[in-house]
Design an enzyme around this catalytic site. Structure first.
Site, mmCIF file in Angstrom:
data_model
loop_
_atom_site.group_PDB
_atom_site.id
_atom_site.type_symbol
_atom_site.label_atom_id
_atom_site.label_comp_id
_atom_site.label_asym_id
_atom_site.label_seq_id
_atom_site.Cartn_x
_atom_site.Cartn_y
_atom_site.Cartn_z
ATOM 1 N N SER A 15 0.910 -1.299 -0.016
ATOM 2 C CA SER A 15 -0.059 -0.098 0.234
ATOM 3 C C SER A 15 0.979 1.349 -0.015
ATOM 4 C CB SER A 15 -0.875 0.060 1.247
ATOM 5 O OG SER A 15 -1.612 1.357 1.409
ATOM 6 N N TYR B 250 -1.145 -0.301 10.500
ATOM 7 C CA TYR B 250 -1.261 -0.838 9.138
ATOM 8 C C TYR B 250 -0.384 -0.145 8.160
ATOM 9 C CZ TYR B 250 -3.215 -1.234 4.505
ATOM 10 O OH TYR B 250 -3.618 -1.686 3.300
#
Length: 255
Positions: free
Chosen positions: A145, A158
């Protein structure tokens, strides 16, 4: 890499990017083992779509946070398909928590997010190494990501897990060369259920915000990210240890 007649595992393969990758692999003649943790119905539906394309498609439950589960997943794929040539580490989890809410971040949050997003890809790749070597080589793609590059995203744990995954991609590429290539893709905002559920009523306003600002004028669809994954599998055999950003220009937005 030619994938017709070969076999792949896609973790988190029943929905979103995983589903799109599974179908693209099948369209090129590659059998696909679609791993899921909780989304059984979606994984089985994706497996049925894969079968309609004329190749083997099976849905296999496994929580990639567990090493034994990863090893069983790989062995199931080898037994069902006769080998393993491609691994797409797409399974992921998060908590949607504003970055300034430091006290709300708990140890179980850290442990679960790192177990799935970082240990999971490591464990699956480790389990896949010997079958891929036996098959003459292979390709691994980790779905990361932009959160791991520019420190944005659903939560601090995250973003940290994805930054570590980018580093893991480099190290595994060194260790597994030359027979196995390891690369990654780092998507930006992806339209779909993951962010719809996580952002709730903020999903549409945020999506419209990015669509107005992004250099390419729209957010990613799962198929956009899947196309990048496929390029690292069936494209040049001279690419390894790289994480390609797929974000419609999010990472180059002016401050």
């Amino acid at each position: 890499m030619e994938i017709q007649g070969k076999a792949a595992i896609v973790t988190g393969g029943g929905t979103g990017v995983g589903r799109a990758v599974s179908l693209m692999l099948a369209e090129r003649g590659c059998s696909v083992v679609i791993n899921y943790s909780k989304s059984r119905d979606e994984a089985e539906a994706t497996a049925a779509e894969v079968e309609k394309l004329g190749v083997r498609g099976i849905a296999v439950q496994a929580d990639v946070a567990g090493d034994e589960a990863c090893r069983k997943l790989v062995q199931t794929a080898v037994d069902a398909c006769g080998g393993l040539h491609v691994l797409v580490n797409n399974a992921g989890t998060t908590e949607f928590l504003p970055h300034n809410m430091l006290d709300e971040i708990t140890d179980p949050m850290w442990e679960r997010i790192l177990a799935v997003n970082l240990k999971g890809p490591f464990q699956c790749t480790r389990a896949a190494r010997e079958p891929m070597l036996a098959a003459g080589g292979g390709a691994v793609v980790n779905v990361s990501s932009v959160a791991g590059i520019i420190g944005v995203g659903s939560s601090i744990p995250y973003a940290c897990s994805k930054a570590a995954l980018n580093n893991l991609t480099i190290m595994l590429a060194r260790v597994l060369a030359p027979q196995i290539r390891v690369n990654g893709v780092a998507p930006g905002f992806i339209a779909g259920r993951w962010l719809e559920q996580g952002l709730g009523p903020m999903y549409e306003p945020m999506k419209k915000h990015y669509e107005k600002r992004l250099p390419l004028g729209r957010v990613c669809e799962p198929e956009d990210v899947a196309a990048a994954v496929m390029s690292l599998i069936v494209g040049s055999d001279m690419i390894t240890g790289q994480t390609i950003v797929v974000d419609s220009g999010m990472t180059i937005l002016a401050p």
